[in-house]
Write a protein that holds these residues in place. Sequence first.
Motif, PDB file in Angstrom:
ATOM      1  N   VAL A  61       0.828  -1.208   0.000  1.00 56.32           N
ATOM      2  CA  VAL A  61       0.000   0.000   0.000  1.00 56.32           C
ATOM      3  C   VAL A  61       0.864   1.260   0.000  1.00 56.32           C
ATOM      4  O   VAL A  61       0.554   2.236  -0.690  1.00 56.32           O
ATOM      5  CB  VAL A  61      -0.956  -0.002   1.215  1.00 56.32           C
ATOM      6  N   MET A  62       1.953   1.246   0.730  1.00 60.83           N
ATOM      7  CA  MET A  62       2.750   2.459   0.913  1.00 60.83           C
ATOM      8  C   MET A  62       3.804   2.683  -0.166  1.00 60.83           C
ATOM      9  O   MET A  62       4.229   3.825  -0.360  1.00 60.83           O
ATOM     10  CB  MET A  62       3.411   2.438   2.296  1.00 60.83           C
ATOM     11  N   THR A  63       4.236   1.667  -0.874  1.00 56.27           N
ATOM     12  CA  THR A  63       5.270   1.858  -1.897  1.00 56.27           C
ATOM     13  C   THR A  63       4.853   2.891  -2.952  1.00 56.27           C
ATOM     14  O   THR A  63       5.641   3.791  -3.259  1.00 56.27           O
ATOM     15  CB  THR A  63       5.651   0.513  -2.540  1.00 56.27           C
ATOM     16  N   PRO A  64       3.638   2.843  -3.518  1.00 56.37           N
ATOM     17  CA  PRO A  64       3.248   3.898  -4.459  1.00 56.37           C
ATOM     18  C   PRO A  64       3.171   5.284  -3.818  1.00 56.37           C
ATOM     19  O   PRO A  64       3.495   6.288  -4.456  1.00 56.37           O
ATOM     20  CB  PRO A  64       1.859   3.456  -4.950  1.00 56.37           C
ATOM     21  N   VAL A  65       2.783   5.367  -2.561  1.00 52.76           N
ATOM     22  CA  VAL A  65       2.710   6.647  -1.854  1.00 52.76           C
ATOM     23  C   VAL A  65       4.117   7.225  -1.721  1.00 52.76           C
ATOM     24  O   VAL A  65       4.349   8.406  -2.001  1.00 52.76           O
ATOM     25  CB  VAL A  65       2.041   6.476  -0.468  1.00 52.76           C
ATOM     26  N   TRP A  66       5.060   6.400  -1.291  1.00 49.91           N
ATOM     27  CA  TRP A  66       6.441   6.866  -1.132  1.00 49.91           C
ATOM     28  C   TRP A  66       7.024   7.296  -2.480  1.00 49.91           C
ATOM     29  O   TRP A  66       7.731   8.293  -2.563  1.00 49.91           O
ATOM     30  CB  TRP A  66       7.302   5.792  -0.498  1.00 49.91           C
ATOM     31  N   ARG A  67       6.711   6.547  -3.533  1.00 49.13           N
ATOM     32  CA  ARG A  67       7.213   6.898  -4.872  1.00 49.13           C
ATOM     33  C   ARG A  67       6.651   8.246  -5.319  1.00 49.13           C
ATOM     34  O   ARG A  67       7.391   9.106  -5.793  1.00 49.13           O
ATOM     35  CB  ARG A  67       6.824   5.805  -5.874  1.00 49.13           C
ATOM     36  N   ASP A  68       5.344   8.465  -5.154  1.00 48.54           N
ATOM     37  CA  ASP A  68       4.741   9.731  -5.581  1.00 48.54           C
ATOM     38  C   ASP A  68       5.191  10.900  -4.692  1.00 48.54           C
ATOM     39  O   ASP A  68       5.341  12.022  -5.178  1.00 48.54           O
ATOM     40  CB  ASP A  68       3.217   9.626  -5.620  1.00 48.54           C
ATOM     41  N   ASN A  69       5.419  10.642  -3.413  1.00 53.62           N
ATOM     42  CA  ASN A  69       5.971  11.694  -2.555  1.00 53.62           C
ATOM     43  C   ASN A  69       7.371  12.100  -3.029  1.00 53.62           C
ATOM     44  O   ASN A  69       7.705  13.285  -3.034  1.00 53.62           O
ATOM     45  CB  ASN A  69       6.027  11.243  -1.099  1.00 53.62           C
TER      46      ASN A  69
END
Length: 145
Positions: free
Chosen positions: A27-35
């Motif tokens: 869940v968090m990998t795409p969030v970290w990438r977009d951040n």
Amino acid sequence: MVAIMTRGAWVALAAIFLPLAVVLGLVMTPVWRDNARLEALYERASDYPLPPRTREYFPMDRDVTFGKNLIGGSGSYCDYRIRITLATALTEKEIRDYYDKATIRGAEHKAMISLYFQDPDEAGGRRVIVEVYDSHRWNWDWRCI
């Protein structure tokens, strides 16, 4: 006395926490990438040289935004927007000419640059909002669904 966990207790803990860690990572990998993409766009927009006779109006107050369809429309897009307010002695045409030549790389392609002008003040200066915008299709970041 210190209790020693048995092998069965370790297996039970692993059976509980390992799936949670995997789901959290997914869940968090795409969030970290977009951040990271937003931070990189912010740095490129901030590092771009200002036009002559121009300064940042609020150097410590930049608007950095990430979200779904920030400029409207439908579909699942992840949008990045950086707004920087400038104070300038240049004319509207001079500012437009300067930023028409600007190239700021976005997450996947060249970022779009929009300008918003206020009327000149008594001294002949004006405020200009420079908006750097980029977008890409949804890529599993839950904030863009």
